[in-house]
Scaffold this motif. Structure first.
Motif, PDB file in Angstrom:
ATOM      1  N   TYR A 101      23.885 -73.712 -99.718  1.00 28.83           N
ATOM      2  CA  TYR A 101      22.476 -73.591 -99.356  1.00 28.83           C
ATOM      3  C   TYR A 101      21.804 -72.420-100.081  1.00 28.83           C
ATOM      4  CZ  TYR A 101      18.294 -72.806 -96.536  1.00 28.83           C
ATOM      5  OH  TYR A 101      17.007 -72.611 -96.118  1.00 28.83           O
ATOM      6  N   THR A 102      22.451 -71.259-100.068  1.00 33.27           N
ATOM      7  CA  THR A 102      21.837 -70.096-100.734  1.00 33.27           C
ATOM      8  C   THR A 102      21.743 -70.317-102.245  1.00 33.27           C
ATOM      9  OG1 THR A 102      23.969 -68.963-100.803  1.00 33.27           O
ATOM     10  CG2 THR A 102      22.510 -68.417 -98.976  1.00 33.27           C
ATOM     11  N   SER A 103      22.780 -70.913-102.823  1.00 33.06           N
ATOM     12  CA  SER A 103      22.751 -71.183-104.274  1.00 33.06           C
ATOM     13  C   SER A 103      21.668 -72.199-104.617  1.00 33.06           C
ATOM     14  CB  SER A 103      24.096 -71.703-104.747  1.00 33.06           C
ATOM     15  OG  SER A 103      25.098 -70.765-104.527  1.00 33.06           O
ATOM     16  N   LEU A 104      21.550 -73.247-103.811  1.00 29.35           N
ATOM     17  CA  LEU A 104      20.526 -74.266-104.064  1.00 29.35           C
ATOM     18  C   LEU A 104      19.122 -73.674-103.945  1.00 29.35           C
ATOM     19  CD1 LEU A 104      21.880 -77.470-102.282  1.00 29.35           C
ATOM     20  CD2 LEU A 104      21.329 -77.226-104.697  1.00 29.35           C
ATOM     21  N   ARG A 105      18.896 -72.861-102.924  1.00 25.19           N
ATOM     22  CA  ARG A 105      17.573 -72.234-102.739  1.00 25.19           C
ATOM     23  C   ARG A 105      17.224 -71.339-103.930  1.00 25.19           C
ATOM     24  NH1 ARG A 105      13.985 -72.467 -98.444  1.00 25.19           N
ATOM     25  NH2 ARG A 105      13.313 -70.354 -98.842  1.00 25.19           N
ATOM     26  N   ARG A 106      18.197 -70.549-104.340  1.00 32.74           N
ATOM     27  CA  ARG A 106      17.975 -69.636-105.462  1.00 32.74           C
ATOM     28  C   ARG A 106      17.655 -70.419-106.729  1.00 32.74           C
ATOM     29  NH1 ARG A 106      22.784 -68.094-106.806  1.00 32.74           N
ATOM     30  NH2 ARG A 106      23.203 -67.217-104.766  1.00 32.74           N
ATOM     31  N   GLU A 107      18.465 -71.413-107.028  1.00 25.94           N
ATOM     32  CA  GLU A 107      18.279 -72.164-108.277  1.00 25.94           C
ATOM     33  C   GLU A 107      17.023 -73.032-108.259  1.00 25.94           C
ATOM     34  OE1 GLU A 107      19.843 -71.598-111.035  1.00 25.94           O
ATOM     35  OE2 GLU A 107      21.107 -70.158-109.992  1.00 25.94           O
ATOM     36  N   SER A 108      16.667 -73.559-107.086  1.00 24.74           N
ATOM     37  CA  SER A 108      15.451 -74.377-107.038  1.00 24.74           C
ATOM     38  C   SER A 108      14.211 -73.507-107.236  1.00 24.74           C
ATOM     39  CB  SER A 108      15.362 -75.160-105.721  1.00 24.74           C
ATOM     40  OG  SER A 108      15.111 -74.295-104.641  1.00 24.74           O
ATOM     41  N   ALA A 109      14.264 -72.268-106.756  1.00 26.23           N
ATOM     42  CA  ALA A 109      13.139 -71.352-106.955  1.00 26.23           C
ATOM     43  C   ALA A 109      13.044 -70.925-108.425  1.00 26.23           C
ATOM     44  CB  ALA A 109      13.295 -70.121-106.065  1.00 26.23           C
ATOM     45  N   SER A 159      14.351 -72.551-111.174  1.00 27.59           N
ATOM     46  CA  SER A 159      14.111 -73.658-112.105  1.00 27.59           C
ATOM     47  C   SER A 159      12.785 -74.362-111.862  1.00 27.59           C
ATOM     48  CB  SER A 159      15.260 -74.666-112.025  1.00 27.59           C
ATOM     49  OG  SER A 159      15.243 -75.302-110.763  1.00 27.59           O
ATOM     50  N   GLY A 160      12.155 -74.075-110.729  1.00 26.97           N
ATOM     51  CA  GLY A 160      10.873 -74.720-110.450  1.00 26.97           C
ATOM     52  C   GLY A 160      11.043 -76.167-110.017  1.00 26.97           C
ATOM     53  N   GLY A 161      12.221 -76.516-109.567  1.00 21.87           N
ATOM     54  CA  GLY A 161      12.488 -77.887-109.136  1.00 21.87           C
ATOM     55  C   GLY A 161      12.103 -78.103-107.689  1.00 21.87           C
ATOM     56  N   VAL A 162      12.696 -79.107-107.091  1.00 23.83           N
ATOM     57  CA  VAL A 162      12.429 -79.457-105.703  1.00 23.83           C
ATOM     58  C   VAL A 162      12.857 -78.301-104.802  1.00 23.83           C
ATOM     59  CG1 VAL A 162      12.981 -81.112-103.870  1.00 23.83           C
ATOM     60  CG2 VAL A 162      12.881 -81.867-106.251  1.00 23.83           C
ATOM     61  N   PRO A 163      11.951 -77.796-103.948  1.00 21.11           N
ATOM     62  CA  PRO A 163      12.347 -76.694-103.065  1.00 21.11           C
ATOM     63  C   PRO A 163      13.369 -77.157-102.025  1.00 21.11           C
ATOM     64  CG  PRO A 163      10.071 -77.347-102.643  1.00 21.11           C
ATOM     65  CD  PRO A 163      10.566 -78.164-103.795  1.00 21.11           C
ATOM     66  N   ILE A 164      14.350 -76.327-101.767  1.00 22.06           N
ATOM     67  CA  ILE A 164      15.413 -76.651-100.816  1.00 22.06           C
ATOM     68  C   ILE A 164      15.094 -75.978 -99.484  1.00 22.06           C
ATOM     69  CG2 ILE A 164      17.874 -76.405-100.322  1.00 22.06           C
ATOM     70  CD1 ILE A 164      17.281 -78.358-102.572  1.00 22.06           C
ATOM     71  N   ALA A 165      15.192 -76.748 -98.422  1.00 24.08           N
ATOM     72  CA  ALA A 165      14.911 -76.227 -97.089  1.00 24.08           C
ATOM     73  C   ALA A 165      16.088 -76.531 -96.169  1.00 24.08           C
ATOM     74  CB  ALA A 165      13.632 -76.863 -96.541  1.00 24.08           C
ATOM     75  N   VAL A 166      15.999 -76.066 -94.947  1.00 24.52           N
ATOM     76  CA  VAL A 166      17.051 -76.281 -93.967  1.00 24.52           C
ATOM     77  C   VAL A 166      17.259 -77.782 -93.718  1.00 24.52           C
ATOM     78  CG1 VAL A 166      17.736 -75.857 -91.561  1.00 24.52           C
ATOM     79  CG2 VAL A 166      16.655 -74.056 -92.880  1.00 24.52           C
ATOM     80  N   ARG A 167      16.192 -78.569 -93.851  1.00 20.07           N
ATOM     81  CA  ARG A 167      16.319 -80.017 -93.629  1.00 20.07           C
ATOM     82  C   ARG A 167      17.318 -80.657 -94.597  1.00 20.07           C
ATOM     83  NH1 ARG A 167      12.504 -82.753 -97.219  1.00 20.07           N
ATOM     84  NH2 ARG A 167      11.342 -81.114 -98.266  1.00 20.07           N
ATOM     85  N   HIS A 168      17.518 -80.043 -95.774  1.00 21.39           N
ATOM     86  CA  HIS A 168      18.500 -80.573 -96.716  1.00 21.39           C
ATOM     87  C   HIS A 168      19.922 -80.378 -96.183  1.00 21.39           C
ATOM     88  CE1 HIS A 168      15.010 -80.255 -99.441  1.00 21.39           C
ATOM     89  NE2 HIS A 168      15.536 -81.352 -99.953  1.00 21.39           N
ATOM     90  N   ILE A 169      20.170 -79.255 -95.535  1.00 26.09           N
ATOM     91  CA  ILE A 169      21.480 -79.017 -94.924  1.00 26.09           C
ATOM     92  C   ILE A 169      21.688 -79.973 -93.762  1.00 26.09           C
ATOM     93  CG2 ILE A 169      22.913 -77.319 -93.714  1.00 26.09           C
ATOM     94  CD1 ILE A 169      22.520 -76.871 -96.772  1.00 26.09           C
ATOM     95  N   GLU A 170      20.624 -80.192 -92.976  1.00 25.46           N
ATOM     96  CA  GLU A 170      20.713 -81.163 -91.880  1.00 25.46           C
ATOM     97  C   GLU A 170      21.022 -82.554 -92.433  1.00 25.46           C
ATOM     98  OE1 GLU A 170      16.910 -80.602 -90.067  1.00 25.46           O
ATOM     99  OE2 GLU A 170      17.589 -78.887 -88.878  1.00 25.46           O
ATOM    100  N   SER A 171      20.448 -82.873 -93.577  1.00 22.62           N
ATOM    101  CA  SER A 171      20.720 -84.161 -94.220  1.00 22.62           C
ATOM    102  C   SER A 171      22.188 -84.271 -94.628  1.00 22.62           C
ATOM    103  CB  SER A 171      19.851 -84.344 -95.463  1.00 22.62           C
ATOM    104  OG  SER A 171      18.506 -84.387 -95.113  1.00 22.62           O
ATOM    105  N   ILE A 172      22.742 -83.179 -95.136  1.00 23.96           N
ATOM    106  CA  ILE A 172      24.161 -83.175 -95.510  1.00 23.96           C
ATOM    107  C   ILE A 172      25.019 -83.454 -94.282  1.00 23.96           C
ATOM    108  CG2 ILE A 172      26.075 -81.693 -96.252  1.00 23.96           C
ATOM    109  CD1 ILE A 172      24.174 -80.412 -98.260  1.00 23.96           C
ATOM    110  N   LEU A 173      24.666 -82.840 -93.156  1.00 21.64           N
ATOM    111  CA  LEU A 173      25.441 -83.054 -91.930  1.00 21.64           C
ATOM    112  C   LEU A 173      25.319 -84.498 -91.443  1.00 21.64           C
ATOM    113  CD1 LEU A 173      24.696 -79.688 -90.093  1.00 21.64           C
ATOM    114  CD2 LEU A 173      26.708 -80.321 -91.433  1.00 21.64           C
ATOM    115  N   VAL A 198      17.375 -78.152-117.983  1.00 29.06           N
ATOM    116  CA  VAL A 198      18.012 -77.248-117.024  1.00 29.06           C
ATOM    117  C   VAL A 198      19.229 -77.886-116.356  1.00 29.06           C
ATOM    118  CG1 VAL A 198      17.347 -75.526-115.300  1.00 29.06           C
ATOM    119  CG2 VAL A 198      15.591 -76.920-116.316  1.00 29.06           C
ATOM    120  N   ARG A 199      19.297 -79.192-116.403  1.00 33.01           N
ATOM    121  CA  ARG A 199      20.328 -79.940-115.664  1.00 33.01           C
ATOM    122  C   ARG A 199      21.746 -79.519-116.031  1.00 33.01           C
ATOM    123  NH1 ARG A 199      19.425 -86.073-116.151  1.00 33.01           N
ATOM    124  NH2 ARG A 199      17.435 -85.377-115.348  1.00 33.01           N
ATOM    125  N   LYS A 200      22.011 -79.352-117.323  1.00 32.24           N
ATOM    126  CA  LYS A 200      23.363 -79.025-117.771  1.00 32.24           C
ATOM    127  C   LYS A 200      23.821 -77.659-117.244  1.00 32.24           C
ATOM    128  CE  LYS A 200      26.265 -79.280-121.837  1.00 32.24           C
ATOM    129  NZ  LYS A 200      26.337 -79.524-123.260  1.00 32.24           N
TER     130      LYS A 200
END
Length: 193
Positions: A24-32, A34-48, A87-89
């Motif tokens: 979660y912390t890595s995704l939030r950092r990288e999304s901020a 790279s300017g990509g899709v912002p990651i929120a807590v709902r993404h972790i809930e989706s994983i669960l 940025v994907r690679k």
């Protein structure tokens, strides 16, 4: 059937929470960055929720670590696919430790199996020496080759300790056969050729 009868439970002891937190912390950092899709807590809930769905798909009552790994892999593939190609690679390389690889389990299972056969060989050699020591008179046919066998349930138990659950799939793989092993399902043992 699964939708109506199977309701997997998610417990905090069934998976590595630090892995999820780190992701979660890595995704939030990288999304901020790279300017990509912002990651929120709902993404972790989706994983669960996806973990529970994966466990339901396999008709399990509890969510296991491999269910969470499959959900994380799905989420990461989606996240990486939504990023700019340039940025994907680099992102894929950063999140490599979270991505699930099918062959990883095979290497681990092969190592576990080799360890079990090493222990069985050691046990059989000690047993043979004790027999020879008890019988002062050894016969010529006494040095016959020993057929080493490891119980399948013992192998499965060792694999589960390492959180690998697809033992039978591995036993039917090319890697298993190439290593000289043979599965006898009727007897429930693995032999080395």
């Amino acid at each position: 059937y699964a939708r109506t009868h199977i309701h997997p439970k998610l417990s905090t002891t069934s998976f590595d929470q630090n892995k999820l937190t780190s992701l979660y912390t890595s995704l939030r950092r990288e999304s901020a960055v790279s300017g990509g899709v912002p990651i929120a807590v709902r993404h972790i809930e989706s994983i669960l929720r996806m973990s529970e769905a994966h466990a339901r798909l396999h008709l399990r009552e509890y969510v296991r670590e491999d269910d969470v790994d499959a959900a994380i892999d799905m989420m990461l593939q989606s996240f990486l696919g939504a990023q700019k190609f340039s940025v994907r690679k680099s992102l894929r390389k950063k999140f490599e430790k979270f991505l699930v690889r099918k062959e990883d389990g095979g290497h681990l299972l092969l190592h576990l199996l080799q360890d079990l056969f090493r222990n069985e060989s050691l046990y059989q050699n000690i047993r043979r020496r004790r027999k020879k020591g008890a019988k002062k008179d050894t016969e010529k046919g006494d040095d016959d080759a020993i057929v080493l066998e490891v119980p399948l349930d013992e192998f499965e138990a060792r694999a589960k300790e390492s959180k690998v659950y697809n033992v039978l799939d591995f036993c039917q793989s090319r890697e298993f056969v190439d290593a000289g092993y043979e599965l006898d399902q009727r007897k429930g043992v693995i032999r080395r050729n």
